[in-house]
Design a protein around this motif. Structure first.
Motif, PDB file in Angstrom:
ATOM      1  N   THR A  93     -34.925 -46.667  -2.327  1.00  0.00           N
ATOM      2  CA  THR A  93     -34.344 -47.159  -1.073  1.00  0.00           C
ATOM      3  C   THR A  93     -35.420 -47.294   0.016  1.00  0.00           C
ATOM      4  N   SER A  94     -36.662 -47.004  -0.353  1.00  0.00           N
ATOM      5  CA  SER A  94     -37.774 -47.282   0.583  1.00  0.00           C
ATOM      6  C   SER A  94     -38.137 -48.758   0.458  1.00  0.00           C
ATOM      7  N   PRO A 120     -37.271 -47.379   5.255  1.00  0.00           N
ATOM      8  CA  PRO A 120     -36.312 -47.790   4.230  1.00  0.00           C
ATOM      9  C   PRO A 120     -36.297 -49.315   4.129  1.00  0.00           C
ATOM     10  N   LYS A 125     -29.324 -50.449   6.958  1.00  0.00           N
ATOM     11  CA  LYS A 125     -28.499 -50.411   5.732  1.00  0.00           C
ATOM     12  C   LYS A 125     -29.204 -49.622   4.624  1.00  0.00           C
ATOM     13  N   GLY A 126     -30.497 -49.881   4.459  1.00  0.00           N
ATOM     14  CA  GLY A 126     -31.258 -49.105   3.465  1.00  0.00           C
ATOM     15  C   GLY A 126     -31.326 -47.638   3.874  1.00  0.00           C
ATOM     16  N   SER A 127     -31.428 -47.422   5.182  1.00  0.00           N
ATOM     17  CA  SER A 127     -31.495 -46.058   5.706  1.00  0.00           C
ATOM     18  C   SER A 127     -30.208 -45.299   5.374  1.00  0.00           C
ATOM     19  N   LEU A 152     -28.225 -45.922   2.841  1.00  0.00           N
ATOM     20  CA  LEU A 152     -28.223 -45.637   1.398  1.00  0.00           C
ATOM     21  C   LEU A 152     -29.152 -44.460   1.071  1.00  0.00           C
ATOM     22  N   ALA A 153     -30.300 -44.409   1.760  1.00  0.00           N
ATOM     23  CA  ALA A 153     -31.236 -43.296   1.524  1.00  0.00           C
ATOM     24  C   ALA A 153     -30.566 -41.973   1.897  1.00  0.00           C
ATOM     25  N   THR A 186     -38.293 -41.365  -1.262  1.00  0.00           N
ATOM     26  CA  THR A 186     -38.171 -42.791  -1.575  1.00  0.00           C
ATOM     27  C   THR A 186     -36.829 -43.038  -2.280  1.00  0.00           C
ATOM     28  N   ASN A 187     -36.131 -41.981  -2.563  1.00  0.00           N
ATOM     29  CA  ASN A 187     -34.712 -41.914  -2.922  1.00  0.00           C
ATOM     30  C   ASN A 187     -34.129 -43.071  -3.744  1.00  0.00           C
ATOM     31  N   VAL A 219     -28.213 -40.998  -0.846  1.00  0.00           N
ATOM     32  CA  VAL A 219     -28.947 -40.443  -1.995  1.00  0.00           C
ATOM     33  C   VAL A 219     -29.363 -38.992  -1.716  1.00  0.00           C
ATOM     34  N   THR A 236     -28.550 -40.673  -8.918  1.00  0.00           N
ATOM     35  CA  THR A 236     -29.438 -40.628  -7.744  1.00  0.00           C
ATOM     36  C   THR A 236     -30.395 -39.431  -7.862  1.00  0.00           C
TER      37      THR A 236
END
Ligand code: NDP
Length: 346
Positions: A192-193, A236, A241-243, A245-246, A171-172, A249, A152
């Motif tokens: 993850t963006s 995200p 969910k993406g948030s 993960l970001a 953007t992780n 990271v 990551t």
């Protein structure tokens, strides 16, 4: 030609053909003209050439003017000699000494994979590195040693967390590779963006709309107008969910490895464009040691079923298919003109 430093979305998309050797030489010579030694320049040029070969052009020659800015401003050190410390037999700490990530990986990946092959798992925390590239080169390398790779990196704060309107995440991206003996590995490498900022900038340049959910305007409204998002904020992918993960990271690439969160990176880098400085988390795991089953046959059985589903492909397969072609690559002519100008101007 006035060769402006820094990466730039070219308005003119005329293409010219370059061989992979020409791409490598151009990248290496330009970096060396701006303060990189041969070791650094070759490590980055290899990475850039691989990206062009695989058709990942946003991490190919496109990045060279950004590397030049970082080298010239002294933000990155083109003569860095990273230090890798063995903290325990399976934990390494790498001080990148402000070097560019492709060089840093040459110093630490061998130690990481040797340890994971021996003990089952190994991690390296990298700090003070300039990661300005895709993540698949490092995880793919780990998978070539028969290991599962995970990494990551965080970046500048351009992305608002789910429900918010203020950016705090980079953007992780994360990279993950799964080894497949005698076959290409599975390689997942993604931000993850919702979209890479470069893609939104391209859409803004071309007057194209982007999908709703990509980002918010300066007034915090959802919009499909790419130019408004460039001035506003990215979101995200996949909502909360993406948030999440970001956030993961940010934590793995910052405090876990002794480096900065994205917002701290921004403060450090001030307004200088180019590659930002930060941390990277890399882990390698040996399935031979962790699993007491024939993990490879079990995986292949699963992948047969996966491939039988119409419309699917494996992550990484696009790049691996492109890689078979060792011929010339079509590259933006204006970009090449600009890089040659940077190379010759010194
Ligand atoms: P994409 O959305 O293009 O792709 C994400 C992943 O999904 C890839 O592994 C891709 O494989 C896979 N994929 C795409 N389409 C399919 C499909 N139809 N079926 C199965 N798998 C699929 O990537 P992003 O735009 O999110 O990221 C682009 C790059 O930017 C990454 O390399 C990332 O590391 C890099 N990046 C680097 C940053 C840094 O700070 N260094 C910051 C942010 C991003 P395939 O490659 O085969 O298409």
């Amino acid at each position: 030609m006035d060769c402006k430093e820094g990466i730039e979305i070219m308005a003119d998309n005329t293409l010219i053909e370059l061989s992979l050797e020409e791409i490598f030489d151009l990248a290496r010579d330009t970096l060396m003209a701006h303060g990189a030694n041969l070791e650094t320049a070759e490590a980055v040029a290899k990475n850039v050439t691989k990206a062009e070969q695989d058709g990942s052009v946003s991490h190919g020659l496109f990045r060279i003017p950004g590397y030049v800015v970082a080298l010239k401003s002294g933000m990155a050190d083109g003569h860095a000699v990273p230090i890798v410390e063995e903290v325990t037999p399976v934990v390494f700490r790498c001080d990148a000494k402000n070097g560019l990530a492709p060089l840093v990986h040459e110093y630490c990946l061998g130690k990481l994979t040797d340890a994971a092959q021996r003990f089952g798992v190994a991690v390296v925390s990298i700090k003070n590195s300039h990661h300005y590239a895709a993540l698949w080169p490092e995880v793919e390398k780990i998978s070539e040693a028969g290991l599962v790779g995970l990494t990551t990196v965080s970046y500048l704060p351009w992305v608002a967390p789910a429900g918010g309107k203020t950016p705090i995440f980079g953007t992780n991206p994360f990279g993950f590779a799964w080894p497949r003996p005698n076959k290409h590995p599975i390689v997942i490498d993604m931000a993850t963006s919702s979209m890479a900022m470069g893609e939104v900038q391209l859409a803004a340049r071309d007057g194209r709309e982007v999908p709703l959910g990509t980002g918010l305007s300066t007034s915090g409204e959802l919009t499909t107008n790419a130019a408004d998002i460039v001035k506003g904020v990215l979101l995200p992918f996949g909502g909360h969910k993406g948030s999440a993960l970001a956030l993961m990271v940010e934590l793995l690439s910052g405090p876990l490895v002794g480096d900065k969160f994205s917002y701290e990176t921004e403060k450090c880098d001030e307004q200088k464009p180019g590659s930002t400085q930060g941390g990277q988390f890399i882990m390698a795991i040996s399935p031979n040691i962790l699993s007491d089953k024939d993990w490879d046959s079990q995986t292949e059985e699963f992948l047969k079923r996966y491939a039988a589903i119409d419309g699917t492909r494996l992550p990484g397969a696009r790049r691996h298919a492109n890689r078979k072609n060792k011929g010339q690559r079509s590259v933006n002519a204006k970009l090449i003109e600009k890089i040659k100008c940077l190379r010759d101007r010194k």
